[in-house]
Motif scaffolding. Structure first.
Motif, PDB file in Angstrom:
ATOM      1  N   ARG A  33       6.191  -1.933   3.470  1.00  0.00           N
ATOM      2  CA  ARG A  33       6.749  -3.295   3.391  1.00  0.00           C
ATOM      3  C   ARG A  33       6.673  -4.027   4.736  1.00  0.00           C
ATOM      4  N   GLY A  34       6.434  -3.315   5.829  1.00  0.00           N
ATOM      5  CA  GLY A  34       6.354  -3.981   7.132  1.00  0.00           C
ATOM      6  C   GLY A  34       7.118  -3.187   8.176  1.00  0.00           C
ATOM      7  N   LEU A  60       9.128   0.283   7.285  1.00  0.00           N
ATOM      8  CA  LEU A  60       9.895  -0.021   6.078  1.00  0.00           C
ATOM      9  C   LEU A  60       9.089   0.361   4.842  1.00  0.00           C
ATOM     10  N   LEU A  61       9.711   1.142   3.970  1.00  0.00           N
ATOM     11  CA  LEU A  61       9.070   1.550   2.716  1.00  0.00           C
ATOM     12  C   LEU A  61       9.954   1.200   1.533  1.00  0.00           C
ATOM     13  N   ASP A  62       9.322   0.751   0.435  1.00  0.00           N
ATOM     14  CA  ASP A  62      10.041   0.604  -0.837  1.00  0.00           C
ATOM     15  C   ASP A  62       9.713   1.830  -1.670  1.00  0.00           C
ATOM     16  N   ARG A  63      10.751   2.591  -2.026  1.00  0.00           N
ATOM     17  CA  ARG A  63      10.518   3.800  -2.818  1.00  0.00           C
ATOM     18  C   ARG A  63      11.189   3.658  -4.173  1.00  0.00           C
ATOM     19  N   ALA A  64      10.777   4.500  -5.118  1.00  0.00           N
ATOM     20  CA  ALA A  64      11.429   4.476  -6.433  1.00  0.00           C
ATOM     21  C   ALA A  64      12.934   4.692  -6.237  1.00  0.00           C
ATOM     22  N   ALA A  65      13.276   5.545  -5.270  1.00  0.00           N
ATOM     23  CA  ALA A  65      14.697   5.877  -5.046  1.00  0.00           C
ATOM     24  C   ALA A  65      15.417   4.817  -4.216  1.00  0.00           C
ATOM     25  N   GLY A  66      14.709   3.755  -3.818  1.00  0.00           N
ATOM     26  CA  GLY A  66      15.340   2.707  -3.006  1.00  0.00           C
ATOM     27  C   GLY A  66      14.604   2.512  -1.693  1.00  0.00           C
ATOM     28  N   GLN A  83       0.833  -1.208   0.000  1.00  0.00           N
ATOM     29  CA  GLN A  83       0.000   0.000   0.000  1.00  0.00           C
ATOM     30  C   GLN A  83       0.871   1.264   0.000  1.00  0.00           C
ATOM     31  N   ARG A  84       0.407   2.307  -0.722  1.00  0.00           N
ATOM     32  CA  ARG A  84       1.181   3.555  -0.810  1.00  0.00           C
ATOM     33  C   ARG A  84       1.076   4.334   0.493  1.00  0.00           C
ATOM     34  N   ILE A  85       2.208   4.779   0.980  1.00  0.00           N
ATOM     35  CA  ILE A  85       2.279   5.536   2.235  1.00  0.00           C
ATOM     36  C   ILE A  85       3.046   6.830   1.951  1.00  0.00           C
ATOM     37  N   ARG A  86       2.579   7.923   2.525  1.00  0.00           N
ATOM     38  CA  ARG A  86       3.306   9.187   2.405  1.00  0.00           C
ATOM     39  C   ARG A  86       3.813   9.596   3.787  1.00  0.00           C
ATOM     40  N   VAL A  87       5.109   9.857   3.852  1.00  0.00           N
ATOM     41  CA  VAL A  87       5.738  10.171   5.136  1.00  0.00           C
ATOM     42  C   VAL A  87       6.320  11.577   5.086  1.00  0.00           C
TER      43      VAL A  87
END
Ligand code: BTN
Length: 252
Positions: free
Chosen positions: A222-223, A231-237, A206-210
């Protein structure tokens, strides 16, 4: 056991402040302070916790550890353990299912039902203590919330359509927080993290904005990682965040 000693107060500025006073005067592990009303209830990040008389649960739990190893690494997981315990106690006492919005919020259908304010002292290798403050909206109807909160807040009564029992909720909290705190003391932080992930308000991908002091970033949830980091997976890593660095968190 938590709740062997319970200080019941009618009105107090903040149960967390009252509990800190009790810590200074030597109160034992497991002592609880609960109030019918708070006149200066405190939330995280300097916010106010609206605490009208007779409607919410406003409680603070004193935790103490003497073992030099103490809570160690698990200290950072205390607020998550408290969130998990709160979700369990709410379900058990009222039948209402709530989700956890990392790191401190209890939510129901995206509206805030409760929050956790953990304050404490961790000195490596020394005895320590924490005050875990839990605020839950129990018997509020919409008009009981300040106008600015009505859209964003809910209560057990609003969620279930019937009044809820604050005393049963407090008993459940004592039991459940005792259980998860002891898991942390035994070094079983993974179990706490697993329980939180299961009850999280957002699901993997799910998309999260921080928002942090450095700006806004977006990614796929990601968990939870070590120390309860988000933990987030972003386009930048891949990126991970601690609760201290987060200013705001939104999800789709
Ligand atoms: C938050 O979501 O911002 C945390 C709210 C915590 C509120 C509780 S009510 C009992 C205890 N006493 C306080 O002053 N705050 C916490």
């Amino acid at each position: 056991m938590l709740g062997t000693v319970i200080h019941r107060l009618e009105s107090v500025p903040s149960t967390n402040d009252a509990a800190r006073e009790l810590v200074r005067s030597g109160a034992a592990h497991g002592t609880v302070v609960v109030a019918d009303e708070q006149t200066r209830g405190r939330g995280t990040k300097g916010r106010v916790w609206h605490s009208p008389p007779g409607l919410g649960l406003y409680a603070s739990f004193i935790l103490r550890w003497d073992d030099p190893a103490g809570l160690g690494e698990s200290f950072a997981l205390l607020p998550l353990a408290a969130g998990l315990a709160s979700a369990e106690a709410v379900l058990e006492s009222s039948g209402v299912e709530v989700r956890l919005k990392w790191p401190n919020d209890l939510v129901r259908e995206r509206k805030k039902l409760g929050g956790i304010l953990t304050e404490g002292v961790l000195r490596p290798g020394a005895p320590g203590h924490a005050v875990v403050g839990i605020g839950i909206n129990v018997n509020h109807v919409e008009a009981d919330f300040p106008a600015g909160l009505r859209e964003a807040a809910t209560s057990l009564r609003l969620a279930s359509g019937r009044p809820a029992d604050r005393e049963a909720l407090l008993r459940g909290l004592c039991r459940s927080l005792d259980c998860w705190y002891n898991s942390l003391v035994r070094g079983e932080g993974e179990a706490v993290l697993g329980g939180c992930v299961e009850r999280m308000a957002f699901s993997p991908g799910q998309r999260i904005r921080v928002t942090t002091a450095r700006g806004e970033t977006e990614g796929a949830y990601r968990g939870l990682g070590p120390q309860g980091r988000l933990l987030l997976d972003r386009a930048a890593g891949a990126a991970s965040f601690s609760s201290e660095e987060i200013e705001a968190l939104d999800w789709e």
